[in-house]
Design a protein around this motif. Structure first.
Motif, PDB file in Angstrom:
ATOM      1  N   THR A  39       0.828  -1.207   0.000  1.00 53.50           N
ATOM      2  CA  THR A  39       0.000   0.000   0.000  1.00 53.50           C
ATOM      3  C   THR A  39       0.862   1.256   0.000  1.00 53.50           C
ATOM      4  O   THR A  39       2.005   1.262   0.465  1.00 53.50           O
ATOM      5  N   PHE A  40       0.265   2.317  -0.520  1.00 56.64           N
ATOM      6  CA  PHE A  40       0.917   3.627  -0.583  1.00 56.64           C
ATOM      7  C   PHE A  40      -0.120   4.666  -0.181  1.00 56.64           C
ATOM      8  O   PHE A  40      -1.237   4.666  -0.715  1.00 56.64           O
ATOM      9  N   THR A  41       0.234   5.530   0.760  1.00 63.25           N
ATOM     10  CA  THR A  41      -0.707   6.539   1.241  1.00 63.25           C
ATOM     11  C   THR A  41      -0.277   7.934   0.790  1.00 63.25           C
ATOM     12  O   THR A  41       0.869   8.355   1.040  1.00 63.25           O
ATOM     13  N   ILE A  42      -1.184   8.623   0.129  1.00 63.45           N
ATOM     14  CA  ILE A  42      -0.983  10.014  -0.262  1.00 63.45           C
ATOM     15  C   ILE A  42      -1.324  10.878   0.946  1.00 63.45           C
ATOM     16  O   ILE A  42      -2.402  10.747   1.531  1.00 63.45           O
ATOM     17  N   THR A  43      -0.403  11.749   1.352  1.00 62.43           N
ATOM     18  CA  THR A  43      -0.597  12.579   2.541  1.00 62.43           C
ATOM     19  C   THR A  43      -0.501  14.050   2.183  1.00 62.43           C
ATOM     20  O   THR A  43      -0.393  14.431   1.008  1.00 62.43           O
ATOM     21  N   GLU A  44      -0.507  14.902   3.237  1.00 65.91           N
ATOM     22  CA  GLU A  44      -0.408  16.355   3.018  1.00 65.91           C
ATOM     23  C   GLU A  44       0.906  16.737   2.340  1.00 65.91           C
ATOM     24  O   GLU A  44       0.998  17.818   1.729  1.00 65.91           O
ATOM     25  N   GLU A  45       1.906  15.870   2.408  1.00 65.76           N
ATOM     26  CA  GLU A  45       3.169  16.134   1.722  1.00 65.76           C
ATOM     27  C   GLU A  45       2.993  16.181   0.206  1.00 65.76           C
ATOM     28  O   GLU A  45       3.854  16.717  -0.500  1.00 65.76           O
ATOM     29  N   HIS A  46       1.882  15.624  -0.275  1.00 73.20           N
ATOM     30  CA  HIS A  46       1.648  15.562  -1.720  1.00 73.20           C
ATOM     31  C   HIS A  46       0.661  16.634  -2.198  1.00 73.20           C
ATOM     32  O   HIS A  46       0.265  16.626  -3.374  1.00 73.20           O
ATOM     33  N   LEU A  47       0.275  17.557  -1.329  1.00 74.28           N
ATOM     34  CA  LEU A  47      -0.740  18.539  -1.706  1.00 74.28           C
ATOM     35  C   LEU A  47      -0.297  19.448  -2.844  1.00 74.28           C
ATOM     36  O   LEU A  47      -1.140  20.095  -3.482  1.00 74.28           O
ATOM     37  N   GLU A  48       0.981  19.495  -3.118  1.00 74.50           N
ATOM     38  CA  GLU A  48       1.441  20.288  -4.261  1.00 74.50           C
ATOM     39  C   GLU A  48       0.887  19.749  -5.572  1.00 74.50           C
ATOM     40  O   GLU A  48       0.835  20.479  -6.577  1.00 74.50           O
ATOM     41  N   HIS A  49       0.452  18.500  -5.572  1.00 75.47           N
ATOM     42  CA  HIS A  49      -0.126  17.906  -6.781  1.00 75.47           C
ATOM     43  C   HIS A  49      -1.626  18.187  -6.907  1.00 75.47           C
ATOM     44  O   HIS A  49      -2.241  17.830  -7.916  1.00 75.47           O
ATOM     45  N   ALA A  50      -2.215  18.790  -5.889  1.00 80.58           N
ATOM     46  CA  ALA A  50      -3.656  19.010  -5.895  1.00 80.58           C
ATOM     47  C   ALA A  50      -4.028  20.249  -6.689  1.00 80.58           C
ATOM     48  O   ALA A  50      -3.222  21.174  -6.868  1.00 80.58           O
ATOM     49  N   LEU A  51      -5.266  20.263  -7.152  1.00 82.92           N
ATOM     50  CA  LEU A  51      -5.790  21.461  -7.799  1.00 82.92           C
ATOM     51  C   LEU A  51      -6.071  22.532  -6.745  1.00 82.92           C
ATOM     52  O   LEU A  51      -6.381  22.228  -5.589  1.00 82.92           O
ATOM     53  N   ASP A  52      -5.979  23.775  -7.141  1.00 87.27           N
ATOM     54  CA  ASP A  52      -6.239  24.896  -6.234  1.00 87.27           C
ATOM     55  C   ASP A  52      -7.741  25.169  -6.229  1.00 87.27           C
ATOM     56  O   ASP A  52      -8.250  25.972  -7.010  1.00 87.27           O
ATOM     57  N   LEU A  53      -8.443  24.459  -5.366  1.00 90.64           N
ATOM     58  CA  LEU A  53      -9.893  24.549  -5.302  1.00 90.64           C
ATOM     59  C   LEU A  53     -10.319  25.167  -3.974  1.00 90.64           C
ATOM     60  O   LEU A  53      -9.640  25.027  -2.960  1.00 90.64           O
ATOM     61  N   GLY A  54     -11.473  25.824  -3.981  1.00 82.31           N
ATOM     62  CA  GLY A  54     -11.948  26.506  -2.785  1.00 82.31           C
ATOM     63  C   GLY A  54     -12.311  25.549  -1.664  1.00 82.31           C
ATOM     64  O   GLY A  54     -12.024  25.806  -0.492  1.00 82.31           O
ATOM     65  N   GLU A  55     -12.952  24.429  -2.014  1.00 81.59           N
ATOM     66  CA  GLU A  55     -13.372  23.455  -1.010  1.00 81.59           C
ATOM     67  C   GLU A  55     -12.227  22.483  -0.758  1.00 81.59           C
ATOM     68  O   GLU A  55     -11.800  21.771  -1.659  1.00 81.59           O
ATOM     69  N   PHE A  56     -11.753  22.445   0.496  1.00 80.52           N
ATOM     70  CA  PHE A  56     -10.591  21.620   0.807  1.00 80.52           C
ATOM     71  C   PHE A  56     -10.807  20.143   0.505  1.00 80.52           C
ATOM     72  O   PHE A  56      -9.905  19.492  -0.043  1.00 80.52           O
ATOM     73  N   PRO A  57     -11.967  19.556   0.838  1.00 80.64           N
ATOM     74  CA  PRO A  57     -12.142  18.133   0.484  1.00 80.64           C
ATOM     75  C   PRO A  57     -11.976  17.878  -1.002  1.00 80.64           C
ATOM     76  O   PRO A  57     -11.367  16.874  -1.408  1.00 80.64           O
ATOM     77  N   LYS A  58     -12.512  18.760  -1.839  1.00 80.07           N
ATOM     78  CA  LYS A  58     -12.376  18.558  -3.281  1.00 80.07           C
ATOM     79  C   LYS A  58     -10.932  18.726  -3.729  1.00 80.07           C
ATOM     80  O   LYS A  58     -10.472  18.064  -4.664  1.00 80.07           O
ATOM     81  N   ARG A  59     -10.207  19.606  -3.040  1.00 81.28           N
ATOM     82  CA  ARG A  59      -8.779  19.740  -3.338  1.00 81.28           C
ATOM     83  C   ARG A  59      -8.054  18.425  -3.041  1.00 81.28           C
ATOM     84  O   ARG A  59      -7.231  17.966  -3.832  1.00 81.28           O
ATOM     85  N   VAL A  60      -8.393  17.821  -1.905  1.00 86.86           N
ATOM     86  CA  VAL A  60      -7.783  16.538  -1.539  1.00 86.86           C
ATOM     87  C   VAL A  60      -8.158  15.476  -2.558  1.00 86.86           C
ATOM     88  O   VAL A  60      -7.299  14.694  -3.008  1.00 86.86           O
ATOM     89  N   TRP A  61      -9.436  15.419  -2.933  1.00 87.16           N
ATOM     90  CA  TRP A  61      -9.873  14.396  -3.885  1.00 87.16           C
ATOM     91  C   TRP A  61      -9.159  14.528  -5.223  1.00 87.16           C
ATOM     92  O   TRP A  61      -8.944  13.531  -5.915  1.00 87.16           O
ATOM     93  N   SER A  62      -8.786  15.770  -5.593  1.00 87.14           N
ATOM     94  CA  SER A  62      -8.132  15.971  -6.888  1.00 87.14           C
ATOM     95  C   SER A  62      -6.740  15.355  -6.940  1.00 87.14           C
ATOM     96  O   SER A  62      -6.143  15.251  -8.021  1.00 87.14           O
TER      97      SER A  62
END
Length: 401
Positions: A39-62
């Protein structure tokens, strides 16, 4: 270091924030235990790969859109799972989903009003909107994920990445049975037929992770014949469900009428309907309302059986010329139901047939026997003291309707 020529699928989840990291660890431990996957877990260290969205959950899902950019390049496939998804028994991902170029998904709840609205808005056929909380993705899906990322802002969405993926991947995915992504466990009364549970409805898995509630017993216990094992391992936790002992008795009694016709009233979650049809009977099941219709229909369908389920709010189902070899009534009423049983005996039970009544401790059985004069009868009790009556009609009984 040279990567092996063939590697198993890598399981990937997301755990951003301390609580969700804990949930991800719990889910991943079950994936490793039951599926044998790394298994591999994506964490807050990977948030640079997320879209810049207003809703934080949707940013995480991206973050899903960039999964292949975060994992070692020698992995050719990902099994993505939300951290509220977990397997409950052993199964082999690679042996089950053999085509390593296919995108495997499970449909979302087709009866949910919001899913129906989204499907209609996107022009989908009913039952084709999939849940993106569990997917098996080949590396060829990487550019398709990137396309979803770049087109995200131009597409309508309610569930973020899920809606976008559904719109862009329509007609490009392979659907798997819902057993691999059971979204509402309360509508699934056959735990032996669950491969993984995803509590997108409620937060039950999180409560299990936190140790606040007990997990279900997912083991399968052998009992008698194959069909008896199926019936024995259904979920009997709901207080209105006919007890396990009586469901087995219904099945065994119905075997004597295999190939015949059965009529039942008040199937509830479908246990008795399944028992009758597994015994080889042609079953008509009548209920007053549709409250548990999806549950009972889903149960019977998962075991590849057919039952004629009908909704009838009045007593018209008791009339008509057709008669049956087995008639089953789950009474749940006081002694007044005795007169309905007498009417069913006269109108619907064939000579040599069987009338089965649940909760007969609530009625005057002696008065019923006096009225119908069965060739034989027996009353049995389950472990909770609820009683079921079995009344056999004489083969010479030609009582007029």
């Amino acid at each position: 270091m040279t990567a092996p020529a063939f590697v198993t699928t890598l399981a990937v989840t997301i755990g951003v924030g301390s609580d969700h990291r804990r949930y991800a660890d719990e889910a991943a431990s079950r994936v490793e235990r039951y599926l044998g996957l790394e298994t591999f877990t994506i964490t807050e260290e990977h948030l640079e790969h997320a879209l810049d969205l207003g809703e934080f959950p949707k940013r995480v899902w991206s973050l899903k859109f960039r999964m292949f950019d975060m994992i070692p390049s020698h992995y050719d496939r990902i099994m993505y799972f939300d951290n509220d998804w977990r397997p409950v028994r052993e199964w082999d991902v690679d042996a089950t989903f053999r085509d390593r170029e296919s995108i495997y998904v499970a449909p979302d709840l087709p009866h949910n009003h919001l899913i129906r609205e989204l499907s209609a808005a996107y022009g989908f056929e009913p039952g084709t909107y999939f849940n993106a909380g569990w997917m098996v993705l080949p590396r060829r899906a990487q550019p398709m994920l990137e396309a979803a990322r770049t087109q995200y802002s131009g597409l309508p969405e309610h569930f973020g990445d899920q809606c976008v993926l559904n719109q862009l991947w329509a007609g490009k995915v392979t659907y798997v049975p819902a057993a691999f992504n059971v979204l509402d466990i309360e509508e699934w009364p056959d735990p032996a037929n669950v491969m993984a549970v995803h509590t997108a409805v409620g937060d039950w898995n999180y409560a299990v992770y936190r140790g606040e509630v007990a997990d279900r017993d997912w083991d399968i216990y052998p009992f008698g014949t194959h069909h008896e094992t199926t019936l024995f391992n259904l979920d009997y936790s709901h207080p209105l469900t006919i007890g396990r002992e009586h469901i087995i008795e219904i099945y065994r009694q119905a075997l004597c009428h295999s190939g015949g016709k059965a009529l039942e009233y008040s199937s509830f979650r479908g246990h008795s309907a399944l028992a009758l049809t597994l015994a080889g009977m042609n079953v008509r099941s009548v209920d007053r309302n549709s409250g548990f219709q999806r549950t009972r229909e889903g149960l019977v369908r998962r075991y590849h059986q057919l039952v004629d389920f009908q909704i009838c709010p009045d007593r018209s189902w008791q009339h008509g010329p057709d008669t049956f070899d087995v008639v089953l009534l789950d009474t749940q009423y006081r002694d007044r139901i005795r007169y309905q049983l007498e009417a069913l005996w006269k109108r619907k039970v064939r000579p040599g047939g069987l009338l089965i009544a649940h909760d007969v401790e609530k009625i005057n059985v002696a008065a019923l026997v006096e009225a119908i004069q069965p060739a034989s009868f027996a009353v049995t009790a389950d472990i909770e003291g609820r009683e079921m009556g079995f009344f056999r009609k004489s083969r010479d009984d030609e009582t007029p309707t």
